[in-house]
Write an enzyme that holds these catalytic residues in place. Structure first.
Site, PDB file in Angstrom:
ATOM      1  N   TYR A 159       0.846  -1.209   0.000  1.00 51.11           N
ATOM      2  CA  TYR A 159       0.000   0.000   0.000  1.00 51.11           C
ATOM      3  C   TYR A 159       0.874   1.249   0.000  1.00 51.11           C
ATOM      4  O   TYR A 159       0.660   2.175  -0.801  1.00 51.11           O
ATOM      5  CB  TYR A 159      -0.903  -0.037   1.232  1.00 51.11           C
ATOM      6  N   LYS A 163       1.074   4.041  -2.942  1.00 47.54           N
ATOM      7  CA  LYS A 163       0.607   5.405  -2.685  1.00 47.54           C
ATOM      8  C   LYS A 163       1.739   6.427  -2.817  1.00 47.54           C
ATOM      9  O   LYS A 163       1.506   7.560  -3.264  1.00 47.54           O
ATOM     10  CB  LYS A 163      -0.043   5.478  -1.300  1.00 47.54           C
ATOM     11  N   ILE A 192      -9.431   7.973   7.975  1.00 38.82           N
ATOM     12  CA  ILE A 192     -10.747   8.580   7.792  1.00 38.82           C
ATOM     13  C   ILE A 192     -11.793   7.628   8.358  1.00 38.82           C
ATOM     14  O   ILE A 192     -11.590   6.405   8.373  1.00 38.82           O
ATOM     15  CB  ILE A 192     -11.002   8.835   6.281  1.00 38.82           C
TER      16      ILE A 192
HETATM   17  N1  LIG Z   1     -10.244   5.571   4.464  1.00 35.37           N
HETATM   18  C1  LIG Z   1      -9.021   5.943   4.871  1.00 35.37           C
HETATM   19  O1  LIG Z   1      -8.708   5.958   6.057  1.00 35.37           O
HETATM   20  C2  LIG Z   1      -8.021   6.377   3.836  1.00 35.37           C
HETATM   21  C3  LIG Z   1      -6.836   7.001   4.244  1.00 35.37           C
HETATM   22  C4  LIG Z   1      -5.912   7.393   3.280  1.00 35.37           C
HETATM   23  C5  LIG Z   1      -6.175   7.168   1.950  1.00 35.37           C
HETATM   24  N2  LIG Z   1      -7.318   6.543   1.582  1.00 35.37           N
HETATM   25  C6  LIG Z   1      -7.552   6.325   0.160  1.00 35.37           C
HETATM   26  O2  LIG Z   1      -8.767   6.938  -0.207  1.00 35.37           O
HETATM   27  C7  LIG Z   1      -9.357   6.209  -1.275  1.00 35.37           C
HETATM   28  C8  LIG Z   1     -10.781   5.858  -0.913  1.00 35.37           C
HETATM   29  O3  LIG Z   1     -10.782   5.137   0.310  1.00 35.37           O
HETATM   30  P1  LIG Z   1     -12.142   4.737   1.039  1.00 35.37           P
HETATM   31  O4  LIG Z   1     -11.919   4.778   2.481  1.00 35.37           O
HETATM   32  O5  LIG Z   1     -13.261   5.502   0.433  1.00 35.37           O
HETATM   33  O6  LIG Z   1     -12.208   3.205   0.607  1.00 35.37           O
HETATM   34  P2  LIG Z   1     -13.434   2.296   0.237  1.00 35.37           P
HETATM   35  O7  LIG Z   1     -14.669   2.762   0.948  1.00 35.37           O
HETATM   36  O8  LIG Z   1     -12.980   0.894   0.401  1.00 35.37           O
HETATM   37  O9  LIG Z   1     -13.614   2.614  -1.321  1.00 35.37           O
HETATM   38  C9  LIG Z   1     -12.685   2.171  -2.250  1.00 35.37           C
HETATM   39  C10 LIG Z   1     -13.208   2.496  -3.625  1.00 35.37           C
HETATM   40  O10 LIG Z   1     -12.276   2.009  -4.605  1.00 35.37           O
HETATM   41  C11 LIG Z   1     -13.009   1.315  -5.606  1.00 35.37           C
HETATM   42  N3  LIG Z   1     -12.228   0.290  -6.240  1.00 35.37           N
HETATM   43  C12 LIG Z   1     -11.469  -0.679  -5.661  1.00 35.37           C
HETATM   44  N4  LIG Z   1     -10.933  -1.469  -6.598  1.00 35.37           N
HETATM   45  C13 LIG Z   1     -11.351  -1.000  -7.796  1.00 35.37           C
HETATM   46  C14 LIG Z   1     -11.147  -1.376  -9.149  1.00 35.37           C
HETATM   47  N5  LIG Z   1     -10.362  -2.421  -9.479  1.00 35.37           N
HETATM   48  N6  LIG Z   1     -11.743  -0.659 -10.116  1.00 35.37           N
HETATM   49  C15 LIG Z   1     -12.536   0.380  -9.819  1.00 35.37           C
HETATM   50  N7  LIG Z   1     -12.770   0.803  -8.566  1.00 35.37           N
HETATM   51  C16 LIG Z   1     -12.191   0.115  -7.569  1.00 35.37           C
HETATM   52  C17 LIG Z   1     -14.195   0.726  -4.863  1.00 35.37           C
HETATM   53  O11 LIG Z   1     -15.215   0.510  -5.813  1.00 35.37           O
HETATM   54  P3  LIG Z   1     -16.019  -0.860  -5.958  1.00 35.37           P
HETATM   55  O12 LIG Z   1     -16.072  -1.507  -4.612  1.00 35.37           O
HETATM   56  O13 LIG Z   1     -17.344  -0.408  -6.476  1.00 35.37           O
HETATM   57  O14 LIG Z   1     -15.238  -1.624  -6.957  1.00 35.37           O
HETATM   58  C18 LIG Z   1     -14.547   1.844  -3.910  1.00 35.37           C
HETATM   59  O15 LIG Z   1     -15.376   2.776  -4.549  1.00 35.37           O
HETATM   60  C19 LIG Z   1      -8.466   5.002  -1.517  1.00 35.37           C
HETATM   61  O16 LIG Z   1      -7.601   5.276  -2.599  1.00 35.37           O
HETATM   62  C20 LIG Z   1      -7.695   4.884  -0.229  1.00 35.37           C
HETATM   63  O17 LIG Z   1      -6.461   4.247  -0.411  1.00 35.37           O
HETATM   64  C21 LIG Z   1      -8.253   6.163   2.482  1.00 35.37           C
END
Ligand SMILES: NC(=O)c1ccc[n+]([C@@H]2O[C@H](COP(=O)([O-])OP(=O)(O)OC[C@H]3O[C@@H](n4cnc5c(N)ncnc54)[C@H](OP(=O)(O)O)[C@@H]3O)[C@@H](O)[C@H]2O)c1
Length: 254
Positions: A159, A163, A192
């Protein structure tokens, strides 16, 4: 057309079925943009479109896997054909993978994490920029992570590497294309309020207790706090901000 600072604009959000992408999609729509919400889970995408339409906004879903170039190209084409262009893209699709020391890290999981987080970002930008640079420019915001180029979590090498790659891909792409009117930045959120910030077997309450001491601010961030930064980076208010990664993490890396 809804009033707002993005009235008449078109936004594309990948990862819109997820927590962070959903909040950004709702925020773009509240500001008047028509929003193409993309992901693979069409039921969850429908749950993003619904409140936007109920609020008088314009949005529609598109199913695409960001690791497949033809699907990503079709996603961009859908935004253009449905709404007449593409002005803003928020690339939030991403997966965390597993936590294990490098020597024990599963190769298949490594491939998946790098494919979605890094290749997916390359493909999304590639197709978004291809349209934007020949249609008057545009703005792109990518999601990296504070666990990329800024902070270390043991066992999260795939990861973190993917990133960190997003941050640096953002910088080079920004230099490549700012002269063509395409302005690109990334954000690096800290934990988050979402399943991704909760460890396996941990309840939300356990997580919140851990964050009270782990983060200087004493709590996880909200998806809306990320969306606010996305709106700023998408707007002309940030017009001189190019190719930078913006850490939004409650002081974790301060
Ligand atoms: N949440 C945190 O604490 C946090 C912190 C730092 C960074 N981030 C980053 O923020 C972003 C969103 O995180 P989140 O918390 O919203 O995660 P999440 O709720 O798990 O959402 C992840 C999203 O990525 C999509 N996705 C995964 N694999 C995919 C693929 N092969 N093709 C198309 N879409 C795909 C999923 O869509 P489907 O399920 O519909 O495929 C979903 O919409 C990510 O890049 C994550 O690394 C999150």
């Amino acid at each position: 057309m809804m009033a707002g600072r993005f009235a008449g604009k078109v936004a594309l959000v990948t990862g819109a079925s997820g927590v962070v992408g959903r909040a950004a999609a709702l925020a773009y729509a509240r500001e008047g943009a028509a929003v193409l919400v993309a992901g693979r889970d069409t039921a969850r995408l429908a749950e993003v479109v619904k409140p936007i339409e109920e609020g008088g906004g314009r949005a529609s879903a598109f199913a695409a896997d960001v690791t497949r170039s033809a699907e990503v190209a079709a996603m961009v084409e859908a935004a253009v054909s449905r709404y007449g262009g593409l002005d803003m893209a928020f690339n939030a699709a991403g997966i965390f993978g597993t936590v294990a020391p490098l020597a024990d890290y599963d190769e298949e999981t490594w491939d998946d994490v790098v494919a979605v987080n890094l290749k997916g970002m390359f493909l999304a930008m590639k197709h978004e920029i291809a349209h934007m640079r020949s249609h008057g420019g545009g703005v792109i915001v990518n999601v990296a992570s504070n666990l990329g180029a800024h902070w270390r979590l043991p066992g999260a090498g795939a990861y973190a590497a993917s990133k960190a790659g997003v941050s640096f891909l953002t910088r080079t792409a920004a230099r490549d294309h700012i002269g063509e009117g395409v302005r690109i930045n990334s954000i690096s959120p800290g934990p988050i309020d979402s399943p991704m910030s909760t460890r396996p077997g941990e309840t939300r309450e356990d997580r919140d207790a851990r964050m009270r001491t782990a983060l200087p601010i004493g709590r996880v961030g909200t998806p809306e706090e990320i969306a606010a930064a996305v709106l700023w980076l998408s707007s002309p208010e940030s017009s001189f901000v190019v190719g930078q990664d913006h850490v939004i993490d409650g002081g974790a890396t301060a």
